[in-house]
Design a protein around this motif. Structure first.
Motif, PDB file in Angstrom:
ATOM      1  N   THR A 120      -2.687   6.824   5.507  1.00 47.19           N
ATOM      2  CA  THR A 120      -2.313   6.242   4.226  1.00 47.19           C
ATOM      3  C   THR A 120      -3.387   5.298   3.722  1.00 47.19           C
ATOM      4  O   THR A 120      -3.723   5.292   2.528  1.00 47.19           O
ATOM      5  CB  THR A 120      -0.976   5.492   4.355  1.00 47.19           C
ATOM      6  N   ALA A 121      -3.943   4.487   4.616  1.00 40.94           N
ATOM      7  CA  ALA A 121      -4.966   3.522   4.219  1.00 40.94           C
ATOM      8  C   ALA A 121      -6.185   4.222   3.622  1.00 40.94           C
ATOM      9  O   ALA A 121      -6.721   3.804   2.597  1.00 40.94           O
ATOM     10  CB  ALA A 121      -5.374   2.670   5.415  1.00 40.94           C
ATOM     11  N   ASP A 122      -6.613   5.320   4.255  1.00 41.86           N
ATOM     12  CA  ASP A 122      -7.762   6.065   3.728  1.00 41.86           C
ATOM     13  C   ASP A 122      -7.412   6.726   2.404  1.00 41.86           C
ATOM     14  O   ASP A 122      -8.242   6.797   1.494  1.00 41.86           O
ATOM     15  CB  ASP A 122      -8.213   7.119   4.736  1.00 41.86           C
TER      16      ASP A 122
ATOM     17  N   ASP B 104       0.326   3.401   9.904  1.00 42.22           N
ATOM     18  CA  ASP B 104       0.747   3.015   8.563  1.00 42.22           C
ATOM     19  C   ASP B 104       1.443   1.641   8.620  1.00 42.22           C
ATOM     20  O   ASP B 104       2.285   1.407   9.490  1.00 42.22           O
ATOM     21  CB  ASP B 104       1.721   4.076   8.032  1.00 42.22           C
TER      22      ASP B 104
ATOM     23  N   GLU C   4      -5.405   5.696   0.121  1.00 38.15           N
ATOM     24  CA  GLU C   4      -5.354   4.715  -0.960  1.00 38.15           C
ATOM     25  C   GLU C   4      -6.743   4.347  -1.483  1.00 38.15           C
ATOM     26  O   GLU C   4      -6.865   3.796  -2.581  1.00 38.15           O
ATOM     27  CB  GLU C   4      -4.618   3.459  -0.474  1.00 38.15           C
ATOM     28  N   GLN C   5      -7.777   4.661  -0.698  1.00 37.70           N
ATOM     29  CA  GLN C   5      -9.148   4.378  -1.122  1.00 37.70           C
ATOM     30  C   GLN C   5      -9.818   5.578  -1.766  1.00 37.70           C
ATOM     31  O   GLN C   5     -10.979   5.497  -2.164  1.00 37.70           O
ATOM     32  CB  GLN C   5      -9.972   3.930   0.097  1.00 37.70           C
ATOM     33  N   ASP C   6      -9.119   6.689  -1.867  1.00 40.75           N
ATOM     34  CA  ASP C   6      -9.703   7.932  -2.381  1.00 40.75           C
ATOM     35  C   ASP C   6      -8.897   8.394  -3.593  1.00 40.75           C
ATOM     36  O   ASP C   6      -7.727   8.761  -3.468  1.00 40.75           O
ATOM     37  CB  ASP C   6      -9.687   8.991  -1.280  1.00 40.75           C
ATOM     38  N   LYS C   7      -9.534   8.442  -4.760  1.00 44.70           N
ATOM     39  CA  LYS C   7      -8.831   8.801  -5.993  1.00 44.70           C
ATOM     40  C   LYS C   7      -8.402  10.265  -6.018  1.00 44.70           C
ATOM     41  O   LYS C   7      -7.566  10.663  -6.844  1.00 44.70           O
ATOM     42  CB  LYS C   7      -9.716   8.496  -7.206  1.00 44.70           C
TER      43      LYS C   7
END
Length: 472
Positions: free
Chosen positions: A352-354, A209, A356-359
Motif C-alpha cells: 500500500t505504501a508503494d 500495511d 500511494e507513491q505511484d500515480k
C-alpha cells in the motif's frame, strides 16, 4: 576410486530437503550433510511448533469469548504441559517426512556432521571427503540477539529454546514486534501469561500495511498484551529489562524475537571462493549461483525473504540449475507472507505504501464491517486491500482477518498470472466466505468504471436501442 557426487548439499532444512528430493527425482547422485536433525528450523523450532501453540491458544480464547454467541463456559483452565505435549506431538507426526531414513528412501546419501568446503570443491565431514561436481549451500539462519547490555547473560529465550519450557511463565516479556514476536506474544497471553511486548519501531509489524498493524495491535491489547512501541531495550538482567524511556519491565521469562542471521561460519567459504555481502549473506546471482560457479545457495542464508516456502522453491530451482546447467530464475517478487496472529495478516506484491507513491496505481479496500461471513462470525475488524495498476491488473494485496492466508492464495495466483480485477469479478466465488472481500472490491471498481461518462453513455445507448426494437 572414491565416488564423485553430482550434488552435495550442506544443510537439511527446507531448502536442502527440497533440493535433495528434486535432485534424486532427476536421477542425480546426491548427498546431504546435516549437522543436527533433518527438518531444519521450520520443523523443530519454527512453523510447526509455533502454529501448534497458536492453535491451542486460539481454543482457549474462543472458549473465553463464547458468551458473544450465547455459549457460556464457566472456567477455562490451561494445562501447559498438555499444550506443550500437543506441540511436540505435531513435530513428531511431521518429522518422518523429513527424516534421514525417508531421504535415503529417495536415494539420497545422508551424512551427519558439519560439512566444510575445500579449495578444490570437495566437502569434508567427519573425516570423510565428498567429491562434488556441484555444491548447494542451505544451512539456513539462527536467532540473533540485539546489542543490548547484559542480554547474553540474562537467560533470554529465543525461538530455538522456548519450546523447552516446562511451565507457563507468569510474566513474559517479548522483545521484538515483528511477525514472530506478535504471534508468540498473543499465544502466551491467551494461555495465561502476563505479556509485555516491546518494539523499537513506531508500530508493530512495521513492514506491513499501517491499518493491518493497527488491527493487530488492538487485537493483542484485547488479549491483555501490554504493547510498548517506539521504545528500545537499553539493558537486560535476569528478571528485568530496562527501556530507553526509563521504564523497567519485570518478568519471569524474556523471549527475544528481533530477527535472524545466516549460518555461514566455519563452512570453508573463503577456501572455495564464495563471497558474502555486506550483511553477511551468501552473495548469489539471479540464478542462485554464488561467486564460485559450481556452488549454489538457497534459503535463509542468501538474504532472500526468510520464509519456508521461499526456501523450498529456491532449493528446487538451485538444484535444477546446478545439475542441468539451466538458468532458471526463482520467484523473488510475488512472494506471499502471513503473520499468524488472530486476526491473520497476509500480503503479497506491491505494498500500500508503494502504491500511494505511484500515480499509476490505485488501492481498493473492502472492509469486513459489511462482509456477510465476517458478520456471521462477529469479526468485523478485518479488511482486504488490492493494489491495481492502470491496466486493471492486480499487482498487490493485503488481507487482514480470520484465515487470511487462505484468502491470499487466489490473489497470489492473480498477480502471478497478470489477472485483472475484472477477472476476479468474472470468477464465481462460493458464498459466504472471507474470499468474497476481494471479489467485492473488484466488483466495486468495475461498477465505478461503468459509472464514468463514456461507459455510462455507451451502456445507456445500448439500452435505448434494445427498448426500440419490437418485441417478438
Amino acid at each position: 576410486m572414491s565416488r564423485t557426487w553430482d550434488l552435495v548439499i550442506l544443510g537439511g532444512g527446507t531448502a536442502g530437503l527440497v533440493a535433495a528430493r528434486t535432485a534424486a527425482a532427476l536421477g542425480a547422485r546426491v548427498a546431504l550433510v546435516e549437522a543436527g536433525r533433518p527438518g531444519g528450523d521450520c520443523l523443530w523450532t519454527g512453523c510447526v511448533p509455533s502454529k501448534s501453540l497458536i492453535a491451542a491458544a486460539r481454543v482457549a480464547a474462543e472458549a473465553r469469548t463464547g458468551h458473544r454467541f450465547g455459549v457460556e463456559v464457566d472456567r477455562v483452565e490451561i494445562d501447559f504441559a498438555a499444550v506443550m505435549a500437543h506441540v511436540h506431538s505435531a513435530i513428531e507426526a511431521i518429522e518422518p517426512h523429513d527424516s534421514a531414513d525417508t531421504l535415503r528412501g529417495y536415494g539420497v546419501a545422508v551424512h551427519s556432521g558439519r560439512g566444510r568446503l575445500t579449495h578444490d570443491l570437495a566437502v569434508e565431514v567427519n573425516g570423510t571427503r565428498l567429491r562434488a561436481r556441484n555444491v548447494l549451500l542451505a544451512t539456513g539462519s539462527e536467532p540473533m540477539l540485539p546489542p543490548v547490555d547484559g542480554l547474553p547473560d540474562a537467560g533470554a529465550l529465543t525461538t530455538d529454546t522456548i519450546w523447552d519450557l516446562a511451565e507457563l511463565p507468569d510474566r513474559l516479556t517479548v522483545l521484538g514486534g515483528g511477525t514472530t514476536g506478535c504471534e508468540l506474544a498473543q499465544a502466551f497471553a491467551r494461555l495465561g501469561s502476563r505479556v509485555t511486548l516491546v518494539e523499537g519501531a513506531a508500530r508493530l509489524l512495521s513492514s506491513e500495511d499501517p491499518d493491518a498493524s493497527l488491527v493487530v495491535t488492538r487485537a493483542l491489547e484485547a488479549d491483555d498484551v501490554r504493547v510498548l512501541t517506539g521504545t528500545r531495550a537499553s539493558a537486560a538482567s535476569a528478571g528485568s529489562l530496562a527501556l530507553d524511556d526509563g521504564q523497567v519491565v519485570g518478568h519471569d521469562a524474556l523471549l527475544v524475537a528481533t530477527g535472524r542471521h545466516p549460518r555461514t561460519s566455519d563452512l570453508g567459504l573463503e577456501r572455495a571462493g564464495v563471497d558474502l555481502d555486506d550483511h553477511g549473506f551468501v552473495r548469489v546471482d539471479e540464478h542462485l549461483r554464488t561467486t564460485n560457479p559450481r556452488v549454489f545457495a538457497a534459503g535463509d542464508l542468501t538474504g532472500h525473504p526468510q520464509l519456508t516456502h521461499v526456501a523450498g522453491v529456491h532449493g528446487s530451482v538451485a538444484a535444477i540449475n546446478a545439475l542441468l546447467g539451466l538458468r532458471r530464475t526463482p520467484e523473488t517478487k510475488v512472494v506471499p507472507r502471513v503473520t499468524f496472529t488472530d486476526p491473520e495478516v497476509a500480503a503479497v506484491g506491491v505494498s500500500t505504501a508503494d502504491a500511494e507513491q505511484d500515480k499509476d496505481l490505485s488501492v481498493l479496500t473492502e472492509r469486513y464491517t459489511g462482509l456477510d461471513r465476517a458478520i456471521t462470525e462477529g469479526r468485523p475488524e478485518g479488511f482486504t486491500r488490492l493494489v491495481v495498476d492502470k491496466k486493471g491488473r492486480v499487482v498487490g494485496a493485503t488481507v487482514v482477518g480470520p484465515r487470511a492466508g487462505e484468502s491470499l492464495a487466489e490473489l497470489v495466483l492473480a498477480i502471478k498470472q497478470g489477472a485483472r480485477a475484472r477477472d476476479l469479478v468474472g470468477s464465481m466465488h462460493a458464498y459466504p466466505t472471507y474470499a468474497d472481500a476481494a471479489w467485492n472490491a473488484a466488483i466495486t471498481r468495475t461498477m465505478n468504471r461503468l459509472s464514468r461518462p463514456i461507459p455510462r453513455t455507451l451502456v445507456r445507448g445500448r439500452l435505448r436501442l434494445r427498448r426500440a426494437r419490437p418485441r417478438r
